[in-house]
Design a protein around this motif. Structure first.
Motif, PDB file in Angstrom:
ATOM      1  N   PRO A   1       0.825  -1.228   0.000  1.00  0.00           N
ATOM      2  CA  PRO A   1       0.000   0.000   0.000  1.00  0.00           C
ATOM      3  C   PRO A   1       0.851   1.268   0.000  1.00  0.00           C
ATOM      4  O   PRO A   1       1.975   1.291   0.523  1.00  0.00           O
ATOM      5  CB  PRO A   1      -0.795  -0.134   1.287  1.00  0.00           C
ATOM      6  CG  PRO A   1       0.106  -0.911   2.187  1.00  0.00           C
ATOM      7  CD  PRO A   1       0.833  -1.896   1.307  1.00  0.00           C
ATOM      8  N   CYS A   2       0.308   2.316  -0.625  1.00  0.00           N
ATOM      9  CA  CYS A   2       0.937   3.632  -0.599  1.00  0.00           C
ATOM     10  C   CYS A   2       0.363   4.401   0.580  1.00  0.00           C
ATOM     11  O   CYS A   2      -0.854   4.635   0.643  1.00  0.00           O
ATOM     12  CB  CYS A   2       0.670   4.361  -1.930  1.00  0.00           C
ATOM     13  SG  CYS A   2       1.487   5.968  -2.052  1.00  0.00           S
TER      14      CYS A   2
ATOM     15  N   PRO B   1      -6.327   9.089  -4.618  1.00  0.00           N
ATOM     16  CA  PRO B   1      -5.761   9.156  -5.979  1.00  0.00           C
ATOM     17  C   PRO B   1      -6.127  10.428  -6.723  1.00  0.00           C
ATOM     18  O   PRO B   1      -5.327  10.954  -7.508  1.00  0.00           O
ATOM     19  CB  PRO B   1      -6.364   7.929  -6.657  1.00  0.00           C
ATOM     20  CG  PRO B   1      -6.667   6.997  -5.537  1.00  0.00           C
ATOM     21  CD  PRO B   1      -7.065   7.863  -4.390  1.00  0.00           C
ATOM     22  N   GLU B   2      -7.320  11.014  -6.517  1.00  0.00           N
ATOM     23  CA  GLU B   2      -7.736  12.207  -7.270  1.00  0.00           C
ATOM     24  C   GLU B   2      -6.918  13.432  -6.888  1.00  0.00           C
ATOM     25  O   GLU B   2      -6.888  14.438  -7.631  1.00  0.00           O
ATOM     26  CB  GLU B   2      -9.224  12.472  -7.064  1.00  0.00           C
ATOM     27  CG  GLU B   2      -9.635  12.836  -5.656  1.00  0.00           C
ATOM     28  CD  GLU B   2      -9.898  11.607  -4.793  1.00  0.00           C
ATOM     29  OE1 GLU B   2     -10.446  11.749  -3.694  1.00  0.00           O
ATOM     30  OE2 GLU B   2      -9.549  10.476  -5.253  1.00  0.00           O
ATOM     31  N   GLU B   3      -6.235  13.370  -5.752  1.00  0.00           N
ATOM     32  CA  GLU B   3      -5.424  14.513  -5.330  1.00  0.00           C
ATOM     33  C   GLU B   3      -3.979  14.390  -5.795  1.00  0.00           C
ATOM     34  O   GLU B   3      -3.186  15.338  -5.669  1.00  0.00           O
ATOM     35  CB  GLU B   3      -5.460  14.652  -3.802  1.00  0.00           C
ATOM     36  CG  GLU B   3      -6.837  14.961  -3.246  1.00  0.00           C
ATOM     37  CD  GLU B   3      -6.814  15.025  -1.731  1.00  0.00           C
ATOM     38  OE1 GLU B   3      -5.766  14.675  -1.137  1.00  0.00           O
ATOM     39  OE2 GLU B   3      -7.827  15.423  -1.134  1.00  0.00           O
ATOM     40  N   VAL B   4      -3.599  13.204  -6.258  1.00  0.00           N
ATOM     41  CA  VAL B   4      -2.201  12.943  -6.632  1.00  0.00           C
ATOM     42  C   VAL B   4      -1.962  13.409  -8.071  1.00  0.00           C
ATOM     43  O   VAL B   4      -2.673  12.995  -8.999  1.00  0.00           O
ATOM     44  CB  VAL B   4      -1.878  11.446  -6.472  1.00  0.00           C
ATOM     45  CG1 VAL B   4      -0.462  11.178  -6.953  1.00  0.00           C
ATOM     46  CG2 VAL B   4      -2.061  11.030  -5.023  1.00  0.00           C
ATOM     47  N   PHE B   5      -0.948  14.237  -8.235  1.00  0.00           N
ATOM     48  CA  PHE B   5      -0.596  14.700  -9.575  1.00  0.00           C
ATOM     49  C   PHE B   5       0.333  13.693 -10.257  1.00  0.00           C
ATOM     50  O   PHE B   5       0.135  13.343 -11.427  1.00  0.00           O
ATOM     51  CB  PHE B   5       0.070  16.083  -9.480  1.00  0.00           C
ATOM     52  CG  PHE B   5       0.535  16.635 -10.798  1.00  0.00           C
ATOM     53  CD1 PHE B   5      -0.356  16.911 -11.831  1.00  0.00           C
ATOM     54  CD2 PHE B   5       1.903  16.862 -11.020  1.00  0.00           C
ATOM     55  CE1 PHE B   5       0.093  17.413 -13.039  1.00  0.00           C
ATOM     56  CE2 PHE B   5       2.333  17.354 -12.243  1.00  0.00           C
ATOM     57  CZ  PHE B   5       1.432  17.641 -13.252  1.00  0.00           C
ATOM     58  N   ILE B   6       1.311  13.238  -9.517  1.00  0.00           N
ATOM     59  CA  ILE B   6       2.252  12.238 -10.035  1.00  0.00           C
ATOM     60  C   ILE B   6       2.506  11.217  -8.928  1.00  0.00           C
ATOM     61  O   ILE B   6       2.677  11.581  -7.762  1.00  0.00           O
ATOM     62  CB  ILE B   6       3.587  12.882 -10.456  1.00  0.00           C
ATOM     63  CG1 ILE B   6       3.358  13.894 -11.594  1.00  0.00           C
ATOM     64  CG2 ILE B   6       4.567  11.815 -10.937  1.00  0.00           C
ATOM     65  CD1 ILE B   6       4.616  14.672 -11.958  1.00  0.00           C
ATOM     66  N   ALA B   7       2.526   9.894  -9.292  1.00  0.00           N
ATOM     67  CA  ALA B   7       2.867   8.802  -8.362  1.00  0.00           C
ATOM     68  C   ALA B   7       3.975   7.952  -8.977  1.00  0.00           C
ATOM     69  O   ALA B   7       3.944   7.663 -10.182  1.00  0.00           O
ATOM     70  CB  ALA B   7       1.653   7.941  -8.067  1.00  0.00           C
TER      71      ALA B   7
ATOM     72  N   ILE C   1       4.513  -6.766 -11.991  1.00  0.00           N
ATOM     73  CA  ILE C   1       4.013  -5.649 -11.197  1.00  0.00           C
ATOM     74  C   ILE C   1       2.893  -4.920 -11.942  1.00  0.00           C
ATOM     75  O   ILE C   1       2.803  -4.962 -13.172  1.00  0.00           O
ATOM     76  CB  ILE C   1       5.137  -4.651 -10.857  1.00  0.00           C
ATOM     77  CG1 ILE C   1       5.761  -4.071 -12.133  1.00  0.00           C
ATOM     78  CG2 ILE C   1       6.178  -5.288  -9.966  1.00  0.00           C
ATOM     79  CD1 ILE C   1       6.755  -2.954 -11.872  1.00  0.00           C
ATOM     80  N   SER C   2       2.043  -4.308 -11.121  1.00  0.00           N
ATOM     81  CA  SER C   2       0.960  -3.470 -11.649  1.00  0.00           C
ATOM     82  C   SER C   2       0.550  -2.494 -10.560  1.00  0.00           C
ATOM     83  O   SER C   2       0.897  -2.657  -9.384  1.00  0.00           O
ATOM     84  CB  SER C   2      -0.233  -4.318 -12.096  1.00  0.00           C
ATOM     85  OG  SER C   2      -0.755  -5.050 -11.002  1.00  0.00           O
ATOM     86  N   LEU C   3      -0.210  -1.460 -10.984  1.00  0.00           N
ATOM     87  CA  LEU C   3      -0.664  -0.438 -10.042  1.00  0.00           C
ATOM     88  C   LEU C   3      -2.172  -0.541  -9.880  1.00  0.00           C
ATOM     89  O   LEU C   3      -2.916  -0.596 -10.862  1.00  0.00           O
ATOM     90  CB  LEU C   3      -0.292   0.954 -10.575  1.00  0.00           C
ATOM     91  CG  LEU C   3      -0.408   2.117  -9.583  1.00  0.00           C
ATOM     92  CD1 LEU C   3       0.612   1.964  -8.469  1.00  0.00           C
ATOM     93  CD2 LEU C   3      -0.203   3.449 -10.311  1.00  0.00           C
ATOM     94  N   THR C   4      -2.625  -0.587  -8.640  1.00  0.00           N
ATOM     95  CA  THR C   4      -4.059  -0.689  -8.369  1.00  0.00           C
ATOM     96  C   THR C   4      -4.681   0.694  -8.399  1.00  0.00           C
ATOM     97  O   THR C   4      -3.988   1.722  -8.469  1.00  0.00           O
ATOM     98  CB  THR C   4      -4.308  -1.349  -7.007  1.00  0.00           C
ATOM     99  OG1 THR C   4      -3.827  -0.482  -5.984  1.00  0.00           O
ATOM    100  CG2 THR C   4      -3.612  -2.694  -6.919  1.00  0.00           C
ATOM    101  N   ARG C   5      -5.972   0.811  -8.308  1.00  0.00           N
ATOM    102  CA  ARG C   5      -6.699   2.088  -8.388  1.00  0.00           C
ATOM    103  C   ARG C   5      -6.361   2.994  -7.216  1.00  0.00           C
ATOM    104  O   ARG C   5      -6.438   4.220  -7.336  1.00  0.00           O
ATOM    105  CB  ARG C   5      -8.191   1.833  -8.437  1.00  0.00           C
ATOM    106  CG  ARG C   5      -8.623   1.082  -9.700  1.00  0.00           C
ATOM    107  CD  ARG C   5     -10.125   0.972  -9.793  1.00  0.00           C
ATOM    108  NE  ARG C   5     -10.731   2.298  -9.900  1.00  0.00           N
ATOM    109  CZ  ARG C   5     -12.040   2.516 -10.054  1.00  0.00           C
ATOM    110  NH1 ARG C   5     -12.869   1.474 -10.116  1.00  0.00           N
ATOM    111  NH2 ARG C   5     -12.515   3.747 -10.138  1.00  0.00           N
ATOM    112  N   ASP C   6      -6.028   2.365  -6.064  1.00  0.00           N
ATOM    113  CA  ASP C   6      -5.663   3.195  -4.901  1.00  0.00           C
ATOM    114  C   ASP C   6      -4.163   3.429  -4.829  1.00  0.00           C
ATOM    115  O   ASP C   6      -3.626   3.779  -3.801  1.00  0.00           O
ATOM    116  CB  ASP C   6      -6.165   2.569  -3.608  1.00  0.00           C
ATOM    117  CG  ASP C   6      -5.531   1.222  -3.342  1.00  0.00           C
ATOM    118  OD1 ASP C   6      -4.776   0.715  -4.216  1.00  0.00           O
ATOM    119  OD2 ASP C   6      -5.788   0.643  -2.265  1.00  0.00           O
ATOM    120  N   LEU C   7      -3.470   3.204  -5.981  1.00  0.00           N
ATOM    121  CA  LEU C   7      -2.041   3.438  -6.143  1.00  0.00           C
ATOM    122  C   LEU C   7      -1.153   2.454  -5.377  1.00  0.00           C
ATOM    123  O   LEU C   7       0.035   2.715  -5.140  1.00  0.00           O
ATOM    124  CB  LEU C   7      -1.688   4.883  -5.749  1.00  0.00           C
ATOM    125  CG  LEU C   7      -2.444   5.995  -6.496  1.00  0.00           C
ATOM    126  CD1 LEU C   7      -1.973   7.358  -6.014  1.00  0.00           C
ATOM    127  CD2 LEU C   7      -2.274   5.852  -7.992  1.00  0.00           C
TER     128      LEU C   7
END
Length: 576
Positions: free
Chosen positions: A44-45, A52-58, A93-99
């Motif tokens: 988890p991040c 996620p909607e507040e994150v500009f870049i992850a 590896i992959s990225l989930t919707r909640d980063l």
């Protein structure tokens, strides 16, 4: 043109994040998660608290144990995820919707720090996560088992092993459920860990060396695996070992264990405490040694009182290693001096005689014709009813002996009673002749010299009864004659006609009436004479009393009035 623009944009974002990494706002504390080998891991991040909607870049990156780092993927707002060219992770590896970072088919190389870098507004945050990977061990097995162990000698009993674990598993040995602790003298444990070069997984083994004691015969040895990935230990199946030790003691068992009676079969069983047990034994039977192979028993068939004595068993070739038992055979014999069929005469004296030979005290009981008696048959004067079959039963310690004889009381035939009576309807005469004697008497009736037939009762206890029924028209003389091989008896009885008996009955009634009248008259005369005698006696008494009063001088000295009073008193006494 578009593709070139996108590529250039990604390069710029990457460069931008790299530059900004030197100015990030760190988050204190290191979050740790544990993944299972071969399964998916989600890192988890910020513990899943990122919006996620507040994150500009992850961006996700990693740091190896040696401090080296690498990038995994980048995600900017409104754009697709960009993966690195890292060979270990490109396809896993992959990225989930909640980063969150999802790693499939976890391996041991995934044990490192994974960091989530996010740009929110003008701030840059990093969230590091320590990932560890575990692998549960396999069920333990015991191999290289020893076939046998010698008592007191350190012997390798077996090796317990488990495969493909991470981290390495721990092994504990048990004997009958109790853990064994190494002391390097009676218990020695040697552990080893082997790594699979391809996977990095670890296999653990533990060798048990053990100095056995006698009590370990049939003991169950097991091993257990302890591992942090397990909620409970993994147990192996139990194993046993043959424990060898020399014979130190020998014992002799006798069956039956209780009372041994004549006629029993007695089994001797020799038992040694060594292991393996001896294959044969020597039995010492009444001074003779008998050796048996592949057996530990010897049977004495149909023992007698002569079989009593000491018996012994020993190891073959070693008579000093022996055990002995004393055997006592119980016996019981009875013998009747009086036996078979005994003939005695009525009135004789008789007593049954019996001899008893036994190894103990026997209980004796007697019966006659299956009916129990209070004691041995003894008669001062025999009767016919004493005839019968007498049986003696002797018992002792389970032994039962019986003996019997038949007593026949004999005597000459005789008539005990000869009677006559009228039949129930009064029309016939019934004559009975009761005969005693043994052998059974024959009965013969004779009426005025003519023989007649009769009915016969059962012959019981030397007695038989014969009856005849007649209707006499004249006065008769009837004879009864009884006969057996020992004597004869005859008696006669007079039988009148029924008419004469009726007449005689009336005469007897009249005579009885006259006799009663005479009796009443005699009683009355007697009472009268008794009354006269009482009166006469009383008169004499009064006369004598008065004469005595004058002699005292009372009348001369007294007055006329006193004399009258005296006469009145005397009269009152007389009236009383």
């Amino acid at each position: 043109m578009c593709l070139a623009y996108l590529s250039l944009q990604r390069i710029c974002f990457s460069f931008f994040l790299t530059c900004l990494s030197h100015f990030f706002v760190p988050v204190s504390g290191l979050h740790t998660i544990v993944g299972q080998y071969g399964e998916a891991i989600e890192v988890p991040c910020n513990k899943g608290n990122v919006r996620p909607e507040e994150v500009f870049i992850a961006k996700w990156k990693y740091t190896n144990a040696d401090g080296s780092t690498g990038d995994l993927l980048v995600k900017s707002q409104g754009m697709n995820t960009t993966l690195s060219d890292n060979a270990d992770y490109h396809s896993r590896i992959s990225l989930t919707r909640d980063l969150s970072l999802r790693i499939s088919q976890a391996k041991l190389v995934d044990q490192k720090i994974f960091t989530c870098m996010v740009v929110i507004g003008a701030d840059i945050f990093e969230h590091p996560v320590q990932v560890t990977v575990q692998k549960a061990p396999s069920v333990p097995t015991i191999t290289n088992q020893a076939i046998e162990a010698e008592i007191g000698k350190l012997t390798t009993l077996g090796e317990c092993s488990t495969q493909n674990a991470y981290p390495a598993a721990n092994i504990t040995w048990y004997k009958n459920g109790v853990p064994l602790t190494a002391d390097q003298t009676a218990v020695k444990l040697t552990a080893a860990v082997h790594e699979d070069r391809a996977t990095g997984l670890l296999s653990t083994s533990s060798k048990l060396e053990y100095a056995a004691v006698k009590g370990d015969l049939n003991a169950k040895f097991t091993c257990a695996i302890h591992h942090k990935s397990l909620t409970s230990d993994l147990l192996s199946g139990p194993v046993t070992f043959i424990i060898n030790y020399p014979t130190e003691n020998i014992s002799l068992l006798v069956t039956p264990a209780g009372t041994i009676k004549e006629g029993d079969n007695v089994t001797l069983k020799c038992k040694a405490d060594g292991n393996p047990p001896p294959t044969g034994y020597s039995f010492h039977i009444k001074g003779k040694k008998v050796t048996v192979e592949k057996s530990d028993t010897y049977t004495l068939m149909d023992v007698t009182r002569a079989s009593s004595g000491e018996y012994k068993c020993s190891l073959v070739g070693n008579d000093t290693m022996a055990a002995s038992r004393n055997i006592v055979v119980t016996y019981l014999d009875i013998a009747l001096v009086t036996r078979g069929k005994v003939q005695k005469y009525v009135g004789d004296r008789f007593e049954a005689a019996m001899l008893v030979s036994a190894s103990g005290e026997a209980q004796i009981s007697w019966s006659k014709n299956n009916a129990k008696l209070n004691g041995a048959p003894r008669f001062d004067k025999l009767k016919y009813s004493d005839s019968g079959v007498y049986e003696c039963v002797a018992t002792m310690a389970g032994l039962v002996k019986k003996a019997s004889f038949e007593l026949a009381v004999q005597g000459p035939a005789e008539i005990s009673r000869l009677t006559k009576r009228r039949s129930d309807d009064g029309m016939l005469k019934v004559l009975s002749c009761e005969a005693l004697g043994s052998p059974k008497p024959t009965v013969q009736w004779s009426i005025n010299g003519t023989n007649v037939s009769a009915t016969e009762s059962a012959f019981v206890e030397g007695k038989v009864i014969h009856r005849i029924t007649i209707s006499p028209t004249v006065n008769l003389t009837v004879n009864c004659t009884v006969t057996n091989s020992l004597g004869q008896d005859t008696q006669s009885i007079a039988v009148s006609t029924l008419f004469d008996e009726v007449t005689m009955d009336k005469q007897e009634q009249a005579e009885s009436s006259r006799e009663q009248t005479r009796l009443v008259v005699g009683v009355m005369v007697g009472l009268l004479l008794a009354a006269v005698a009482v009166g006469l006696t009383y008169w004499l008494y009064l006369k004598k009393t008065r004469e005595g009063s004058w002699k005292t001088g009372e009348k001369e000295d007294g007055t006329l009035e006193e004399s009258k009073k005296l006469e009145v008193k005397q009269n009152q006494k007389a009236e009383v």
